[in-house]
Design a protein around this motif. Structure first.
Motif: not given
Ligand SMILES: Cc1cc2nc3c(=O)[nH]c(=O)nc-3n(C[C@H](O)[C@H](O)[C@H](O)COP(=O)(O)O)c2cc1C
Ligand code: SF4
Length: 680
Positions: A25-28, A60-61, A103, A171, A221, A270, A298, A300, A322-323, A353, A356
């Protein structure tokens, strides 16, 4: 069996065939340069594509408007220059069989105004966002008209870049800010009824569809339950999801449960290590059941078994890991090849996370190659050079990684370890039950080393003769360090260390003062351990706030424990000396800000002040080595072979890594081990 694996079945989303059910999933990661996804960004996503992922949701965003300034390196989707960069990223990932989406968002009040163009942040109502300390401006009609157009223009850019689709973040940002009673107090056409609160969303979706047509994939999302007394209820959230589906303008729902305006709240969306696995999976499944619409999610779902369950039980269409992909970008490939047990586990440390939010780039605590794909491979090649005998002393994270990397390169590796098990400080950190998953860092490496034929000599305090007896070509000292108590003006012999507490060698006293001059996990873990043992604890830090080396999400469980256990937290204060006082101790506390000294009567003083290297063996071997221990720093950083010769008579090269050099953290230790030993 693998052909029937639910996780590996393709998924049809509109015209797009996703090769399996695994997505990121999206993550910056904050790898952008000037808001653009340059090579580092591209290579990071490409690695996942090579690793078999079906869909990588980039950014991410990514921000659609200049008046939504980047909070953590977000991509600038409002710039035309982004198109060629994204096109290259997308083309490369497509060539490896992965789909790519992005995203888009307007961050609303979830960002800072004090940089970029210094424009006020915007929200439906002027309600402060605690995480970014923003007091937003109330968005006016002309703000919303402008932003709506900017959403559409950004979507068009993404289509032009050849992406397979977009998702809109809803969100904690501007869009859902209108939905939530907690953040929308308007009495105009955008406030009050659900129709009004959804008005901006429908306007944006209509503008996007007008710009990109009906074929382009557009999802949301979205939060469908803010899990918050003053926020969006589950009933209204699910109703919103249904209305958006009924609008015919979206193609998937990527579900979120919870709210994110504080670190404590964000940690429920998260979850980090020690918290429940997949806590919102059932909820996502319920919304899928109600809406009968494609659902992604997503939170955990870190292991393949849980991900498989999510798909097999019909709770999700696409499962976000994602992680887990930051820890190992090759999950799908390893599952497909029947090498599931070789997946490097995400241990939930959330170092990635937390970094950042501290203004750094995302790095995995135990995969240094993530985000460094340009210089560090995720799969190590066998060496073309001669097979060497490599002796490693110490099986903590640095030594284990050195052993793994050396063995992957095809060398003969012997590891000496004084303890009966590997792990070093990781094993100590994992003593706190809540952080026990950290042991995966050691266990995964041990399993890899065993697969690769590394010899371990546990319960062996390696002396000079033990090492020389192996006739090594290369010796790597990874002996770590020991707690440093020598800095106290008086009473160094009266204190105990955070290690003593965590190892269980010393029981917490009744009245305890813990002085943390490290700022990272060791002191905080000991504090949590002591507080939970029922002691009356005062935590003393010389910093402006406690544990500054620990990011926001990792701060949450410590802060919760300290609040629940009534721990007294004293900042801006230094421990100067400790003296005996009757049966107890007298701790003298000073500060950098005045000459005032105060005293505390306690039963126990615990100190955390990093470690000093265990370096005797290194200095004994140094004169015998060919390089006299010298590390060619430039070669080390450039990940090139070490060729220093200072003593031509020496029989072996000698290096030291990790805390055997200086007190640092797990990532630093593992990075040392990898970048040194992958050049052997
Ligand atoms: C480094 C990092 C940056 C993230 N930035 C965003 C973001 O910009 N937008 C978003 O919707 N979720 C963001 N997330 C959340 C992830 O998309 C995801 O929802 C979250 O990590 C939980 O999923 P996981 O347990 O599979 O990691 C970010 C996560 C990480 C680790
Ligand atoms: S830092 Fe921790 S949570 Fe983040 S990817 Fe690595 S192991 Fe997972």
């Amino acid at each position: 069996m693998r052909e029937n694996d639910p996780l590996l079945q393709p998924y049809q989303l509109k015209h797009l065939t996703l090769r399996n059910r695994i997505m990121s999933t999206s993550h910056e990661p904050a790898y952008s340069e000037d808001g653009l996804p340059t090579d580092r960004y591209r290579l990071y996503h490409l690695e996942k594509a090579k690793g078999g992922i079906a869909l990588t949701m980039t950014a991410g965003s990514a921000i659609v408007s200049p008046d939504s300034p980047a909070a953590f390196g977000n991509l600038h989707a409002y710039k035309d220059e982004i198109v060629p960069w994204l096109k290259r990223l997308t083309d490369d990932c497509h060539a490896e069989g992965a789909a790519v989406m992005i995203q888009l968002t307007h961050l609303g009040r979830r960002t800072n105004w004090n940089h970029s163009d210094w424009l006020p942040v915007l929200a439906p109502s002027p309600i402060r966002e605690p995480a970014h300390r923003a007091f937003p401006k109330t968005a006016e009609d002309w703000d919303l008209e402008r932003i709506t157009k900017e959403y559409a223009a950004a979507a068009q850019r993404m289509q032009e870049a050849g992406l397979d689709g977009i998702e809109l973040e809803a969100y904690g940002h501007l869009m859902d800010g209108f939905w939530s009673p907690a953040t929308n107090q308007r009495d105009d056409a955008y406030g009050g009824s659900l129709d009004n609160r959804l008005r901006f969303t429908h306007e944006v979706l209509a503008a996007i569809r007008a710009a990109v047509g009906t074929d382009f994939i557009v999802g949301l999302r979205l939060v469908a339950d803010e899990d918050w007394d003053k926020g969006l209820s589950r009933e209204e959230g699910v109703e919103i999801a249904q209305r958006l589906v009924a609008s015919g303008r979206i193609d998937f729902l990527n579900l979120i449960r919870g709210h994110i305006e504080t670190d404590a709240a964000l940690s429920k969306v998260i979850p980090i290590q020690g918290m429940a696995s997949a806590p919102h999976l059932d909820f996502a499944g319920e919304v899928r059941e109600i809406t009968k619409f494609p659902v992604f999610h997503a939170a955990r779902i870190a292991d393949v078994a849980t991900a498989r369950h999510a798909i097999a039980e019909g709770k999700l269409d696409m499962v976000g890991m994602t992680r887990a992909h930051l820890a190992d970008p090759h999950i799908a490939r390893k599952v497909a090849e029947g090498r599931e047990e070789e997946i490097r586990p995400c241990v939930g440390a959330t170092y990635c996370l937390d970094r950042i939010y501290e203004g750094h780039e995302a790095l995995c605590i135990h995969n240094p190659a993530t985000g460094r794909e340009a210089s560090l491979p995720h799969v190590l090649r066998r060496s073309d050079g001669p097979k060497r005998k490599i002796v490693i002393v110490g099986a903590g994270p640095a030594g284990l990684e050195a052993a793994r990397a050396s063995a992957e390169r095809g060398h003969e590796v012997v590891v000496f370890e004084a303890a009966d098990k590997p792990g070093g400080q990781v094993r100590l950190a994992a003593q706190l039950k809540r952080r026990s998953e950290l042991i995966g860092i050691a266990d995964w490496r041990l399993a890899q080393c065993e697969r690769l034929g590394v010899t371990f000599r546990f319960n062996t305090w390696a002396e000079r003769e033990d090492v020389l007896g192996e006739t090594p070509d290369i010796v790597v000292i990874a002996t770590g360090g020991l707690p440093d108590t020598g800095w106290l003006a008086e009473g160094g012999d009266l204190v105990v260390t955070s290690w003593d507490i965590l190892a269980g060698d010393v029981k917490p006293g009744e009245r305890v003062l813990l002085f943390d001059d490290n700022g990272g996990h060791p002191g905080m873990e000991a504090a949590e351990f002591i507080a939970q043992a029922g002691s009356k604890l005062e935590l003393v830090s010389p910093e402006r706030f406690f544990a500054p080396e620990i990011g926001g999400l990792n701060h949450v469980p410590y802060a919760r424990c300290f609040s629940e256990c009534d721990v007294r937290v004293t900042i801006n204060t230094r421990l100067i000396a400790v003296r005996r006082s009757g049966n107890g101790l007298l701790a003298s506390l000073g500060s950098d800000y005045s000459d005032r000294i105060v005293e505390r009567e306690v039963d126990q003083v615990v100190v955390e002040h990093g470690t000093l290297p265990l370096e005797d063996l290194y200095f004994e071997l140094k004169p015998l080595s060919r390089n006299l221990g010298e590390l060619d720093m430039a070669a080390f950083v450039a990940i090139q072979p070490q060729c220093v010769t200072r003593n031509p008579d020496g029989d072996f090269q000698l290096f030291r890594i990790g805390d055997a050099v200086a007190s640092r953290n797990i990532h630093a230790a593992i990075y040392d081990g990898l970048r040194l030993c992958m050049t052997f």
